[in-house]
Design an enzyme around this catalytic site. Sequence first.
Site, short mmCIF file in Angstrom:
data_model
loop_
_atom_site.label_atom_id
_atom_site.label_comp_id
_atom_site.label_asym_id
_atom_site.label_seq_id
_atom_site.Cartn_x
_atom_site.Cartn_y
_atom_site.Cartn_z
N HIS A 77 -3.85 -27.89 6.40
CA HIS A 77 -3.75 -28.19 7.83
C HIS A 77 -4.90 -28.62 8.40
O HIS A 77 -6.15 -27.95 8.32
CB HIS A 77 -3.09 -27.24 8.77
CG HIS A 77 -1.70 -26.89 8.36
ND1 HIS A 77 -0.86 -27.12 9.30
CD2 HIS A 77 -1.16 -26.57 7.25
CE1 HIS A 77 0.59 -26.84 8.90
NE2 HIS A 77 0.33 -26.44 7.48
N TYR A 204 1.17 -22.76 18.62
CA TYR A 204 0.69 -21.38 19.28
C TYR A 204 1.14 -21.59 20.78
O TYR A 204 0.79 -22.32 21.26
CB TYR A 204 -0.78 -21.12 19.25
CG TYR A 204 -1.36 -20.34 17.91
CD1 TYR A 204 -1.30 -19.06 17.58
CD2 TYR A 204 -1.51 -21.24 17.02
CE1 TYR A 204 -1.71 -18.68 16.31
CE2 TYR A 204 -1.90 -20.96 15.67
CZ TYR A 204 -1.95 -19.41 15.37
OH TYR A 204 -2.61 -18.95 14.22
N PRO A 296 -2.52 -10.46 14.46
CA PRO A 296 -2.17 -11.63 13.55
C PRO A 296 -2.64 -12.77 14.21
O PRO A 296 -2.67 -13.88 13.55
CB PRO A 296 -0.90 -11.28 13.10
CG PRO A 296 -0.27 -10.60 14.14
CD PRO A 296 -1.03 -9.65 14.70
N LYS A 300 -6.43 -13.62 10.73
CA LYS A 300 -7.67 -13.10 9.96
C LYS A 300 -7.67 -12.15 9.04
O LYS A 300 -8.70 -11.93 8.19
CB LYS A 300 -8.85 -12.81 11.09
CG LYS A 300 -9.22 -13.48 12.03
CD LYS A 300 -10.22 -14.85 11.39
CE LYS A 300 -10.25 -16.03 12.01
NZ LYS A 300 -10.21 -17.28 11.25
N TYR A 388 -11.58 -20.24 13.78
CA TYR A 388 -10.23 -20.38 13.22
C TYR A 388 -10.41 -20.72 11.64
O TYR A 388 -9.62 -20.13 10.69
CB TYR A 388 -9.36 -21.30 13.85
CG TYR A 388 -7.79 -21.14 13.46
CD1 TYR A 388 -7.02 -20.23 14.10
CD2 TYR A 388 -7.18 -21.82 12.55
CE1 TYR A 388 -5.87 -20.32 13.77
CE2 TYR A 388 -5.84 -21.77 12.15
CZ TYR A 388 -5.07 -20.67 12.84
OH TYR A 388 -3.98 -20.62 12.43
#
Length: 394
Positions: A77, A204, A296, A300, A388
Site C-alpha cells: 500500500h 480510517y 491498534p 504498531k 505510519y
Amino acid sequence: MASKVTSTQVGIIGAGPAGLLLSHLLHREGIDSVVLEARDRAYVEQRVRAGVCEQPTVDLLDEIGLGTRLHAEGLPHHGFSLRFDGEDHRIALTELTGKSITVYGQQEIVKDLIAAHAGPPIEFEVSDVDVHGIASDTPSVTYTDSGGHRRELRCEVIAGCDGFHGISRRAIPAGALRTFDREYPFAWLGVLAKTPPSDEELIYTHHERGFALHSMRSPEITRLYLQVAPDEDIAAWPDERIFAELRARLATTGGFALHEGPVLDKGVTPMRSFVAEPMRYGSLFLAGDAAHIVPPTGAKGMNLAVADVVVLSRALSDLLRHNDSAGVESYSDTCLRRVWRAEHFSWFMTSMLHVDPAADGFGRRLQLSQLRYTASSTAAATSLAENYVGLPFT
C-alpha cells in the site's frame, strides 16, 4: 519425579512473532535457543492478529530470506484514506516518505517463521511454566511438556516473548518495574468477511456514530472494524447489524459501495496503552507485548515486537559470542525510545479518530480541526506518514 534437565543459551518463552523471530535471528548468529509455547501449532498458525507490516519489517524479512511469500501474497500500500465529513483525504505514504506498508497477516509471518525454524524443535503445548534465578547469570525455566513430563531448561538468558498476559513480566519482583497504563472508553468489533475489499487502500473513518476501519487480508478477504463499547456483547451484533452500521459510518457524499459477504470471524478487542520499564531484569529480557501494548489504530503492535527482537538479537550476539555487555545494558533504553514514539503515535491516531462518549462539543471540534489540518497540511501529513510507514529499528 525428578525433572529432565536440558541446556541451551537462550530460553525463549512464547512462539509468536517476537519469540520465533528472535530464535531465527539468534540461529543466524550461531546461538542456540529453545522456544516454549503454551498453545498447539495449529492455534499459533491460525490466530488472527495484526496485518500491517511497516517498511523496516518488510526490509528485515527480505534481508533474512523470509520475504518470498510476503511479496507473492501480501498487498503493498502506497497510501490510505482519512475519511471524515463524508469525504476521503488521501495520505500519500510513498509520495511523502519514499516508503510503503504491506498488508500481510501476522499469522502468515508466524507460518513462515515456523517453516524456516532451525535448531531444537519448538515445544508446543507446554504448561506450568516458571522462571528461576533471573537475578543471577544461571537462570532456568521449568515446565511440563506436551507429554506430561516435568522439564528444566537451563540457559544463560531468558527472553520473555509471551505477551501481555504471559508469566515473564509477572516473574519480575514487585517494585522492580514501573508500569504506565491507559485504558480507553471504547473497543473494536472486528470482522473477517469473505468478500473482496471495497477499496484498494485502507480507510480510517471518523464518524459521529463512532470510528470505522476498512482493511483487508487478501484480494478475497476483507477486515472491517467498528468502534463499540468496551463491554459490548458480541451476541448483540448479528452480521446484518454489523454491515448496516459499517454502511452508515463509511458512507460518503459521493456514494460508497461496501462489499458484503459471509463473516468468517468476529470478536471484540478492548483498547489500552501499556508500557513496563525497564524491559530487562537481570537475565530476563522482555520483548513485544510482554513489555508494551498499543491501541491498534496506529498498526504498531507487531512491528514494535520485531523492532525489540532485532535490538535484542544483536545485544545477545555481542554478549554470548564476544562477552560484550554494552548492548544488553542499553537494550531497554534503546527499545523504549521507539516504544514511546509508537505509543504517542497510536494514542494520537486513536484520539483523533474515535468518538469519546464523555467528550463535549469542544473536544469533538478539536478532533475535526486536527483531521482537517492533517489532511490539508503537507507537513502534518508527512509527519503522520513517516510514523505510519515505520521509523528505524534503532
